[in-house]
Design an enzyme around this catalytic site. Structure first.
Site, short mmCIF file in Angstrom:
data_model
loop_
_atom_site.label_atom_id
_atom_site.label_comp_id
_atom_site.label_asym_id
_atom_site.label_seq_id
_atom_site.Cartn_x
_atom_site.Cartn_y
_atom_site.Cartn_z
N ARG A 1 13.37 4.42 12.53
CA ARG A 1 12.33 4.92 12.27
C ARG A 1 10.87 4.59 13.96
NH1 ARG A 1 8.67 4.37 6.37
NH2 ARG A 1 8.25 6.77 7.92
N ARG B 1 4.54 10.66 -2.18
CA ARG B 1 4.70 10.95 -1.03
C ARG B 1 6.07 11.09 0.25
NH1 ARG B 1 5.20 4.17 0.86
NH2 ARG B 1 4.24 5.28 2.91
N HIS C 1 4.46 -4.90 9.27
CA HIS C 1 4.52 -4.64 10.72
C HIS C 1 2.85 -4.93 11.44
CE1 HIS C 1 7.49 -2.02 8.99
NE2 HIS C 1 6.48 -1.10 8.54
N ASN D 1 7.68 -5.73 -1.58
CA ASN D 1 7.82 -4.73 -0.14
C ASN D 1 6.37 -4.50 0.35
OD1 ASN D 1 7.30 -2.06 1.75
ND2 ASN D 1 8.79 -1.11 -0.08
N TYR E 1 11.03 8.58 0.88
CA TYR E 1 11.20 7.67 -0.24
C TYR E 1 11.89 8.48 -0.83
CZ TYR E 1 8.37 5.68 3.00
OH TYR E 1 7.14 4.75 4.77
N ALA F 1 2.95 -0.86 4.39
CA ALA F 1 3.02 -0.88 6.15
C ALA F 1 2.63 -2.25 6.51
CB ALA F 1 1.29 0.50 6.09
N PRO G 1 0.83 -0.97 -0.12
CA PRO G 1 0.31 -0.19 -0.27
C PRO G 1 0.72 1.73 0.00
CG PRO G 1 0.42 -1.34 2.04
CD PRO G 1 1.00 -1.88 0.96
N ASN G 2 0.46 2.17 -0.58
CA ASN G 2 0.50 3.97 -0.56
C ASN G 2 2.13 3.52 -1.50
OD1 ASN G 2 -1.39 4.44 0.44
ND2 ASN G 2 -0.26 3.62 2.20
N GLU H 1 12.73 -9.28 0.74
CA GLU H 1 12.00 -8.44 1.72
C GLU H 1 12.42 -7.09 1.36
OE1 GLU H 1 10.60 -8.80 5.61
OE2 GLU H 1 10.84 -6.19 6.07
N HIS I 1 12.62 -2.96 1.88
CA HIS I 1 12.25 -1.72 1.91
C HIS I 1 13.20 -0.04 1.75
CE1 HIS I 1 9.37 -3.75 4.50
NE2 HIS I 1 10.06 -4.42 4.88
C1 DQA Z 1 8.21 0.75 3.65
C2 DQA Z 1 8.48 1.10 5.56
C3 DQA Z 1 7.02 1.03 6.21
O1 DQA Z 1 7.22 1.06 7.05
C4 DQA Z 1 6.22 2.25 5.45
O2 DQA Z 1 4.29 1.60 5.89
C5 DQA Z 1 5.96 2.45 3.95
C6 DQA Z 1 7.07 1.66 2.89
C7 DQA Z 1 9.85 1.76 2.65
O3 DQA Z 1 9.68 1.24 1.97
O4 DQA Z 1 10.24 1.70 3.67
O5 DQA Z 1 4.81 2.04 3.04
O6 DQA Z 1 7.55 -0.22 3.19
#
Ligand code: DQA
Length: 159
Positions: A106, A17, A79, A73, A22, A76, A9-10, A97, A99
């Site tokens: 963080r 964003r 977690h 990836n 990022y 969110a 997501p996102n 995985e 990120h």
């Molecule tokens: C993320 C880290 C996550 O904590 C966050 O919710 C994201 C992006 C990253 O790529 O750094 O949406 O996965």
């Protein structure tokens, strides 16, 4: 050899964003670079992004018998999602995985990944370059699996 790249997501909002966290690269641009690497290395690559947990679970399940490895990836859901973790465990494919940000630098709630224990490895904090590193790592893992299979003696069972 086919690699499925799954984005949570996102991540469709990359480049818009929280650029301070990022960066300014868009998801399409990250994917173009991964595709170029795949072509140079005779790998097939497929991209999927969803904001919905169930769609990500479905995609992971579809990888069974279709892909040889997964780069994910989970954003969110990293977690929170036991469902994504269980799907990865079920399909038993080599998984990395990724990120963009360093989740361990963080907020405390980002320090726990429910996904990492069922992955071969985790790349965190390298920005978009982390996806390139994951492609290199996955290419290497898939080659090793292929070589191991080729080394196995052929059984000669009469039909
Ligand atoms: C993320 C880290 C996550 O904590 C966050 O919710 C994201 C992006 C990253 O790529 O750094 O949406 O996965």
């Amino acid at each position: 050899m086919k690699i499925a790249v799954i984005q949570g997501p996102n991540l469709n909002m990359l480049g818009i964003r929280e650029k301070n966290i990022y960066g300014s690269m868009k998801l399409e641009d990250i994917h173009s670079q991964m595709k170029a690497f795949a072509e140079q290395n005779k790998l097939e690559v497929e991209f999927f992004q969803s904001n919905l947990e169930g769609e990500i679970v479905d995609k992971i399940q579809e990888c069974m018998g279709d892909a040889d490895g997964i780069i994910i990836n989970p954003a969110a859901y990293t977690h929170t999602s036991i469902a994504i973790r269980d799907a990865l465990t079920a399909v038993q494919l080599p998984t990395l995985e990724v990120h963009l940000s360093n989740i361990y630098q963080r907020e405390e709630f980002r320090h726990t990944s429910l996904i990492a224990p069922v992955c071969a490895g985790q790349i965190t904090g390298m920005g978009p370059f982390g996806y390139h590193l994951a492609m290199v790592g996955m290419g290497q893992m898939l080659n090793e699996v292929k070589m191991m299979k080729e080394r196995q003696p052929k059984t000669n069972i009469p039909s």
